[in-house]
Design a protein around this motif. Structure first.
Motif, PDB file in Angstrom:
ATOM      1  N   MET B  28      50.299  61.869  87.226  1.00 42.45           N
ATOM      2  CA  MET B  28      49.103  61.847  86.375  1.00 42.45           C
ATOM      3  C   MET B  28      48.588  60.439  86.111  1.00 42.45           C
ATOM      4  O   MET B  28      47.402  60.249  85.879  1.00 42.45           O
ATOM      5  N   ARG B  79      43.310  55.611  81.341  1.00 46.10           N
ATOM      6  CA  ARG B  79      43.670  55.790  82.764  1.00 46.10           C
ATOM      7  C   ARG B  79      43.227  57.148  83.305  1.00 46.10           C
ATOM      8  O   ARG B  79      42.801  57.261  84.449  1.00 46.10           O
ATOM      9  N   MET B  80      43.378  58.177  82.472  1.00 39.51           N
ATOM     10  CA  MET B  80      43.055  59.534  82.942  1.00 39.51           C
ATOM     11  C   MET B  80      41.553  59.755  83.053  1.00 39.51           C
ATOM     12  O   MET B  80      41.075  60.405  83.982  1.00 39.51           O
ATOM     13  N   LEU B  81      40.811  59.244  82.059  1.00 38.03           N
ATOM     14  CA  LEU B  81      39.403  59.630  81.935  1.00 38.03           C
ATOM     15  C   LEU B  81      38.438  58.459  81.992  1.00 38.03           C
ATOM     16  O   LEU B  81      37.227  58.655  81.864  1.00 38.03           O
ATOM     17  N   ASP B  82      38.971  57.251  82.149  1.00 34.31           N
ATOM     18  CA  ASP B  82      38.129  56.059  82.184  1.00 34.31           C
ATOM     19  C   ASP B  82      37.308  55.929  80.899  1.00 34.31           C
ATOM     20  O   ASP B  82      36.126  55.573  80.943  1.00 34.31           O
ATOM     21  N   MET B  83      37.926  56.251  79.778  1.00 30.21           N
ATOM     22  CA  MET B  83      37.247  56.191  78.470  1.00 30.21           C
ATOM     23  C   MET B  83      38.012  55.250  77.555  1.00 30.21           C
ATOM     24  O   MET B  83      39.236  55.264  77.544  1.00 30.21           O
ATOM     25  N   LEU B  91      40.743  64.492  71.250  1.00 30.93           N
ATOM     26  CA  LEU B  91      40.980  64.295  72.682  1.00 30.93           C
ATOM     27  C   LEU B  91      42.287  63.535  72.924  1.00 30.93           C
ATOM     28  O   LEU B  91      43.046  63.859  73.847  1.00 30.93           O
ATOM     29  N   ASP B  94      45.041  65.942  72.258  1.00 28.98           N
ATOM     30  CA  ASP B  94      45.072  66.913  73.354  1.00 28.98           C
ATOM     31  C   ASP B  94      45.750  66.313  74.584  1.00 28.98           C
ATOM     32  O   ASP B  94      46.513  66.991  75.279  1.00 28.98           O
ATOM     33  N   THR B  95      45.481  65.036  74.841  1.00 27.43           N
ATOM     34  CA  THR B  95      46.067  64.382  76.018  1.00 27.43           C
ATOM     35  C   THR B  95      47.591  64.308  75.893  1.00 27.43           C
ATOM     36  O   THR B  95      48.315  64.621  76.847  1.00 27.43           O
ATOM     37  N   GLU B  98      48.950  67.761  76.423  1.00 24.15           N
ATOM     38  CA  GLU B  98      48.918  68.212  77.817  1.00 24.15           C
ATOM     39  C   GLU B  98      50.033  67.547  78.639  1.00 24.15           C
ATOM     40  O   GLU B  98      50.630  68.177  79.506  1.00 24.15           O
ATOM     41  N   PHE B  99      50.315  66.284  78.338  1.00 22.07           N
ATOM     42  CA  PHE B  99      51.443  65.634  79.009  1.00 22.07           C
ATOM     43  C   PHE B  99      52.745  66.365  78.671  1.00 22.07           C
ATOM     44  O   PHE B  99      53.572  66.620  79.541  1.00 22.07           O
ATOM     45  N   ASN B 101      53.057  69.420  77.797  1.00 26.32           N
ATOM     46  CA  ASN B 101      52.976  70.730  78.451  1.00 26.32           C
ATOM     47  C   ASN B 101      53.419  70.651  79.914  1.00 26.32           C
ATOM     48  O   ASN B 101      54.209  71.469  80.393  1.00 26.32           O
ATOM     49  N   VAL B 102      52.921  69.630  80.610  1.00 29.00           N
ATOM     50  CA  VAL B 102      53.243  69.491  82.031  1.00 29.00           C
ATOM     51  C   VAL B 102      54.724  69.113  82.215  1.00 29.00           C
ATOM     52  O   VAL B 102      55.416  69.660  83.080  1.00 29.00           O
ATOM     53  N   GLY B 119      56.106  77.834  74.626  1.00 26.97           N
ATOM     54  CA  GLY B 119      54.978  77.989  73.716  1.00 26.97           C
ATOM     55  C   GLY B 119      53.901  76.958  73.996  1.00 26.97           C
ATOM     56  O   GLY B 119      54.027  76.141  74.909  1.00 26.97           O
ATOM     57  N   LEU B 120      52.848  77.006  73.190  1.00 28.68           N
ATOM     58  CA  LEU B 120      51.775  76.017  73.312  1.00 28.68           C
ATOM     59  C   LEU B 120      52.158  74.772  72.518  1.00 28.68           C
ATOM     60  O   LEU B 120      52.883  74.864  71.519  1.00 28.68           O
TER      61      LEU B 120
END
Lengths: 121, 161
Positions: B28, B79-83, B91, B94-95, B98-99, B101-102, B119-120
Motif C-alpha cells: 500500500m 502517500r496514498m492519496l496525494d493529499m 478520512l 478511515d485510513t 483500512e490499514f 482491516n487489510v 469485525g469492522l
C-alpha cells in the motif's frame, strides 16, 4: 464506461477512483454502503460494480443479491481482504463474477476491467 | 493454566501478524518497515494518537489494534492519496482503520486453522489513550518504524470454550 464503487472506506474509494481516472474512466459512481449503491445502480447505467464484502448495514453478499434481482448480467467484482477469500465460493453461488484482493494494485484493477468489460484500458 | 494457553496462542499469532504488516506496508505504501520492539503489553502502555481496533472470533477470540501517531497517519494519507492533511479528520481515521482491516484480513488468512471471523474496525483517537484486553489474555505489543513514521500493533487472544 460507467463504474460503481461500493466501499465503506472513503480511502479505498478514493484510491480506486484515482486508479480508474488514471485509466481514462470518468463516469465513476461511488457509494459508502449498499443502500446508496442500490439507488445509484437503479438511477444510472452501470457497466461494472466493484464492491467491498465486509460493510456495515448491508454486506457485500446482500448487495450482490439485490443487484442480481435487478440485473443478472452486469459484472460484480467483490473486493475482499485475503482473510475473506474463503467467502468467495459463497459469493460465486449467488452470482458474483470475480474478486479482487485488498490491497489491490492499479494493474490488478485494470486486469479485472479488461477481463469483464469490453474496454481499451 | 488458561493464561498460559492464551500466552501460547498469542505468541503463535505473532509471526503471521508481523508478516501481514510487512506485506501491507510494502503493497500500500511501497515502504519497508523495521521492528523496533516486541514484548508483552504492559497495562499502562499508552497508544499513539489514532488506534484502529478489530475484534476477531472463532476457535479463539481477541482483538487486534493498529496505532499511528498523527504524523504517521498524515504521511500515510499523503502517500496514498496525494493529499496534505494536518488534523485528525474522518478520512485520516478511515485510513488507519483500512490499514488495520487489510493487515488483520491478511493475518487471518495465515491463521486459517483458527477459523476467525473479523469485525469492522473501530477507531479511538486522543493523546495517551489505552486499550484494555481481556484479563486472561496476555497481549503483545510490537513497535515499528517505517518510511511514513513509527507505529505500533497490539494483539491478545484467548482460547474459547
Amino acid at each position: 464506461m460507467n463504474v460503481l464503487i461500493v466501499d465503506d472506506s472513503e480511502m479505498t474509494r478514493m484510491v480506486a477512483k484515482k486508479t480508474l481516472k488514471a485509466l481514462g474512466i470518468e463516469n465513476i459512481h461511488e457509494a459508502a454502503d449498499g443502500q446508496i449503491a442500490i439507488e445509484l445502480f437503479k438511477a444510472n447505467p452501470v457497466d461494472v460494480v466493484f464492491s467491498d464484502w465486509n460493510m456495515p448495514n448491508m454486506s457485500g453478499l446482500e448487495l450482490l443479491k439485490e443487484i442480481r434481482a435487478i440485473n443478472t448480467t452486469v459484472p460484480v467484482i467483490m473486493i475482499t481482504t485475503e482473510g475473506s477469500r474463503g467467502k468467495v465460493m459463497e459469493a460465486i453461488q449467488h452470482g458474483v463474477s470475480d474478486y479482487l484482493v485488498k490491497p489491490f494494485t492499479p494493474v490488478g484493477l485494470r486486469e479485472k476491467l479488461a477481463k469483464w468489460v469490453q474496454t481499451t484500458v | 493454566m488458561k493464561t498460559a494457553a492464551s500466552a501460547s496462542l498469542t505468541s503463535q499469532i505473532v509471526n503471521p501478524v508481523i508478516s501481514a504488516t510487512v506485506d501491507t506496508f510494502s503493497m500500500m505504501l511501497d515502504s519497508s518497515i523495521t521492528r523496533t520492539g516486541l514484548g508483552l503489553k504492559r497495562p499502562d502502555t499508552s497508544f499513539y494518537d489514532i488506534t484502529a481496533i478489530i475484534g476477531l472470533s472463532g476457535k479463539s477470540a481477541g482483538s487486534f489494534c493498529l496505532s499511528f501517531p498523527a504524523t504517521t497517519a498524515y504521511e500515510t494519507v499523503h502517500r496514498m492519496l496525494d493529499m496534505e492533511v494536518r488534523e485528525i479528520t474522518p478520512l485520516v481515521c478511515d485510513t488507519v482503520g483500512e490499514f488495520a482491516n487489510v493487515i488483520a484480513g491478511s493475518a487471518k488468512d495465515k491463521l486459517a486453522s483458527l477459523e476467525l471471523e473479523m469485525g469492522l474496525p473501530n477507531i479511538v483517537h486522543g493523546t495517551g489513550h489505552n486499550v484494555e484486553f481481556p484479563s486472561n489474555s496476555q497481549p503483545m505489543l510490537a513497535t515499528f518504524d517505517s518510511e511514513v513514521g513509527p507505529f505500533m500493533l497490539a494483539f491478545g487472544f484467548v482460547e474459547r470454550g
